[in-house]
Write a protein that holds these residues in place. Structure first.
Motif, PDB file in Angstrom:
ATOM      1  N   TYR A  72     -95.650 -13.483  96.543  1.00 32.28           N
ATOM      2  CA  TYR A  72     -94.699 -12.464  96.116  1.00 32.28           C
ATOM      3  C   TYR A  72     -95.015 -11.117  96.774  1.00 32.28           C
ATOM      4  CZ  TYR A  72     -91.612  -9.703  93.210  1.00 32.28           C
ATOM      5  OH  TYR A  72     -90.616  -8.862  92.786  1.00 32.28           O
ATOM      6  N   VAL A 115     -92.677  -3.415  91.651  1.00 33.83           N
ATOM      7  CA  VAL A 115     -93.553  -4.550  91.931  1.00 33.83           C
ATOM      8  C   VAL A 115     -94.483  -4.797  90.747  1.00 33.83           C
ATOM      9  CG1 VAL A 115     -95.402  -5.425  93.392  1.00 33.83           C
ATOM     10  CG2 VAL A 115     -93.482  -4.186  94.417  1.00 33.83           C
ATOM     11  N   MET A 116     -94.984  -3.737  90.179  1.00 33.07           N
ATOM     12  CA  MET A 116     -95.942  -3.876  89.089  1.00 33.07           C
ATOM     13  C   MET A 116     -95.277  -4.378  87.808  1.00 33.07           C
ATOM     14  SD  MET A 116     -98.838  -3.162  90.367  1.00 33.07           S
ATOM     15  CE  MET A 116     -99.821  -3.268  88.876  1.00 33.07           C
ATOM     16  N   GLY A 164     -91.693  -4.897  87.300  1.00 32.67           N
ATOM     17  CA  GLY A 164     -90.384  -5.560  87.335  1.00 32.67           C
ATOM     18  C   GLY A 164     -89.266  -4.636  86.911  1.00 32.67           C
ATOM     19  N   HIS A 211     -89.253 -14.531  87.878  1.00 32.59           N
ATOM     20  CA  HIS A 211     -90.172 -13.976  86.886  1.00 32.59           C
ATOM     21  C   HIS A 211     -90.828 -12.683  87.389  1.00 32.59           C
ATOM     22  CE1 HIS A 211     -93.341 -13.720  83.882  1.00 32.59           C
ATOM     23  NE2 HIS A 211     -94.164 -13.499  84.901  1.00 32.59           N
ATOM     24  N   PHE A 212     -91.325 -12.743  88.629  1.00 37.69           N
ATOM     25  CA  PHE A 212     -91.982 -11.549  89.178  1.00 37.69           C
ATOM     26  C   PHE A 212     -90.997 -10.398  89.326  1.00 37.69           C
ATOM     27  CE2 PHE A 212     -95.367 -14.447  91.006  1.00 37.69           C
ATOM     28  CZ  PHE A 212     -96.367 -13.958  90.171  1.00 37.69           C
ATOM     29  N   VAL A 213     -89.774 -10.740  89.757  1.00 37.56           N
ATOM     30  CA  VAL A 213     -88.798  -9.665  89.917  1.00 37.56           C
ATOM     31  C   VAL A 213     -88.518  -9.030  88.559  1.00 37.56           C
ATOM     32  CG1 VAL A 213     -86.426  -9.093  90.547  1.00 37.56           C
ATOM     33  CG2 VAL A 213     -87.722 -10.732  91.928  1.00 37.56           C
ATOM     34  N   MET A 214     -88.420  -9.840  87.547  1.00 37.20           N
ATOM     35  CA  MET A 214     -88.080  -9.310  86.231  1.00 37.20           C
ATOM     36  C   MET A 214     -89.227  -8.524  85.610  1.00 37.20           C
ATOM     37  SD  MET A 214     -84.990 -10.157  85.777  1.00 37.20           S
ATOM     38  CE  MET A 214     -84.814  -9.565  84.087  1.00 37.20           C
ATOM     39  N   ASP A 215     -90.405  -9.098  85.688  1.00 43.35           N
ATOM     40  CA  ASP A 215     -91.489  -8.515  84.897  1.00 43.35           C
ATOM     41  C   ASP A 215     -92.663  -7.991  85.711  1.00 43.35           C
ATOM     42  OD1 ASP A 215     -90.333  -9.028  82.308  1.00 43.35           O
ATOM     43  OD2 ASP A 215     -90.630 -11.154  82.782  1.00 43.35           O
ATOM     44  N   GLY A 216     -92.594  -8.171  87.021  1.00 45.13           N
ATOM     45  CA  GLY A 216     -93.682  -7.646  87.841  1.00 45.13           C
ATOM     46  C   GLY A 216     -94.938  -8.478  87.733  1.00 45.13           C
ATOM     47  N   ILE A 217     -95.992  -7.948  88.304  1.00 46.86           N
ATOM     48  CA  ILE A 217     -97.225  -8.726  88.356  1.00 46.86           C
ATOM     49  C   ILE A 217     -98.261  -8.201  87.355  1.00 46.86           C
ATOM     50  CG2 ILE A 217     -96.863  -9.312  90.782  1.00 46.86           C
ATOM     51  CD1 ILE A 217     -98.799  -7.150  91.556  1.00 46.86           C
ATOM     52  N   ARG A 218     -97.929  -7.128  86.681  1.00 46.10           N
ATOM     53  CA  ARG A 218     -98.933  -6.547  85.773  1.00 46.10           C
ATOM     54  C   ARG A 218     -99.015  -7.302  84.451  1.00 46.10           C
ATOM     55  NH1 ARG A 218    -100.146  -0.847  85.849  1.00 46.10           N
ATOM     56  NH2 ARG A 218     -97.948  -0.411  86.207  1.00 46.10           N
ATOM     57  N   ASN A 219    -100.191  -7.399  83.982  1.00 46.31           N
ATOM     58  CA  ASN A 219    -100.442  -7.976  82.670  1.00 46.31           C
ATOM     59  C   ASN A 219     -99.905  -7.009  81.610  1.00 46.31           C
ATOM     60  OD1 ASN A 219    -101.387  -9.025  80.338  1.00 46.31           O
ATOM     61  ND2 ASN A 219    -103.558  -9.053  80.952  1.00 46.31           N
TER      62      ASN A 219
END
Lengths: 218, 218, 218, 218
Positions: free
Chosen positions: A172, A205-206, A208, B203-211
């Motif tokens: 990604y 990116v972080m 979404g 999923h990444f587009v919607m919510d990003g990569i952050r926890n």
DNA sequence: AATGAATGAGGGTTCATTCAT
DNA sequence: AATGAATGAACCCTCATTCAT
């Protein structure tokens, strides 16, 4: 500070003549502008104020001329750069992945901005030359992705990043960042990227595009 | 079901001879494979089992042959497609933006997969031909982005999407999705995209990569 | 009567254009005169009143142009000729080997005289092109020497020729006759050979230069 | 013993540098192998480990370089050689023309063997360069034939040779011997000639191929 | 509508030769 | 004496395009 790639390229072949430098300089410009196939050696010679013979004396082939532009960019400089990038960007002060990503993008933007034309040549030709696509691109990708994956894993441990497979995160990130560079530097040629834009981009990116308050959140 | 673009193209110029169809078919294949500049009319003629004269009788110019491939793709078909896409994808059943995006991507994947080669021609040539870049690309982009922006605004209202400027969200979406298609269809030529991959991507587009549990979250 | 080799060559590729004939005609002339390496396609084009493109349209390569001159000369025509030669020269009236040799030489002289220029091209290029030397020359030699060796053996049986190994006689004959043709047709370009000269030559070949009355005779 | 022609050539221009010697050495090799027209000065320079400039400093022109190889071979060395040959070969011990011819051939074989490559250059180029063919070849031929004709006449007087016009005998001898050398040294490049072969050859030259017991003998 | 021979401008490349160092 | 960078004319070849049939 990262040394100028362009100069390192120019210096690659020791004791380069003024004429040789000029040839490379013009070739980069024309290849970047009109593409390799649409640029004639005659035109390069004319603009570089050099006879056509001189080009072939030094580079043997139009193809080799292209390679002598692209290869140093990829083989010698990028890996070196990569290391430097991470040592610069990933200091003790880098508390968050968000900081890292912002730093990384800004660093690369500055770098590609300085080497904008070679980058354009590279992107345009990688589409056509199988030798580039199959040998050099992987070399290039592996080198970068290796570095980034370490960072990703570090921040997964620290709990900032989701516990998703590193591979997925990486793909990604590469897709998104690659596109960021290509669209900005190759597609829209004279586009300059503001700090604000970078920050917006990093934000998406972080986190979404979803509203975190939305109850549908997964 | 969206009608096949290829056929629509073929049908564009009414009463196309078998020879004409063959010419277009071969030209698309060769342009997609080796690029416009590296494909000679002689080669097209030979593979299409047609005399060189015939090509020029019908298309006048090699450039016009290219346009007669790309223009129908962009001008006629895409807009139509676009409308269809949204009417298909955006039904009453589309409860969330995530659903929409997934549907949209899957629909486009299926579409580009069917028209893979024209898409490749289009992407490869848009880099070189200023007339494409400056006239057609905007046309293309405007059409799509207009539709998407309406959807984005709708779901901002519904509270699923962040209240960020629609422009920013749009640019992000276009960058990210464009890159998704280009990398999958143009760069890695024989790559087939799984449903799982699409869902991860969404999923990444919607919510990003952050926890989201990370306290640093903005 | 043996058909004209030159015409057979010209007719080899069915339906040859006037321009194609002209190209071959001029090429033979120039290659014979100045040699293959010293003749430019531009010059051929100019003298044949044809565009350079036309030459390459038809023959693909300068090398192939040369081959399309030499190959028919060697592969198609010579063997045929060879058979004809022997059927013409070796009739019931041929009572002696001397008669045969004289007939053979006169026949070949007439033949080479008619195809003087192709012969010159052939001899000049066989020295340089390994493919000619290694593939075609043996083909050529085998064909001829096979025929001659049969005649030699016949006349050895009849007692006219010495009972020396046929190989040795053959090599001598080939060396001596080859040299006869090459020196007369290639070295001294505009030399015409009189019947008397042929007869003197045959005399020496048959009986040597030694005075038969000399007691030292072996 | 005849001094080595190669050395005499090398020594011709006094105080030849090592580089000059190397240039000539390589040039002979390449010209002999690929022919003058197919050998580039660049290649000579490279193999001789000399700059291209040096070649032209010394020889002015590629053509002059060729001449500076061929001329000494013909003008200086051959005549000298010729005299030596005859004084060596034609001693009081030479009782018969057959002895003389055998000695002559063996002597020349040894000589051409030692100067094989220059001989090849000479033969290959005499076909193309009119100045060679028209000025040097006659010079060469006259010199030799003059000497031989004296021998022929001597042995005609002694009764060993037929009382045919010396011219005719000479032409036959030159044709036959020339061909012998050219076929063995130029055409079949790595061929070594046995004493036996020479003797067979001489036998045929002396006595022809006819069975002397045959009643048809003239 | 279709052919394919013909074109000629231009493409990449080679090469003998020159000249400043 | 030697270098090697530079030249530019010429070389072989390709290609989009035209045109008579």
């Amino acid at each position: 500070m990262t040394q100028d790639l362009f100069n390192s390229l120019i210096a690659a072949q020791k004791t380069k003549t003024e004429k040789q430098k000029k040839i490379i300089e013009i070739a980069i410009k024309l290849f970047a502008d009109k593409g390799f196939a649409n640029t004639s050696t005659a035109e390069i010679a004319k603009l570089a104020k050099v006879s056509e013979g001189t080009i072939f004396k030094h580079y043997g082939t139009k193809d080799k001329l292209l390679l002598s532009i692209i290869l140093p960019f990829v083989k010698d400089s990028l890996p070196t750069m990569a290391t430097e990038v991470f040592s610069e960007v990933l200091t003790e002060d880098t508390k968050t992945f968000e900081q890292f990503l912002t730093g990384f993008l800004k660093n690369r933007i500055e770098f590609f901005d300085r080497n904008k034309e070679i980058f354009r040549v590279f992107v345009k030709e990688i589409i056509y030359k199988d030798e580039l696509k199959k040998e050099i691109a992987p070399h290039f990708i592996k080198n970068i992705s290796l570095q980034i994956s370490r960072v990703v894993e570090e921040f997964k441990l620290r709990g900032e990043l989701k516990d998703k497979p590193t591979d997925q995160v990486l793909i990604y990130l590469m897709t998104v960042c690659g596109s960021f560079f290509v669209s900005r530097f190759v597609l829209f040629e004279n586009y300059s990227i503001s700090d604000e834009e970078v920050e917006n981009f990093v934000h998406f990116v972080m986190d979404g595009i979803r509203n975190p308050l939305s109850e549908v959140s997964s």
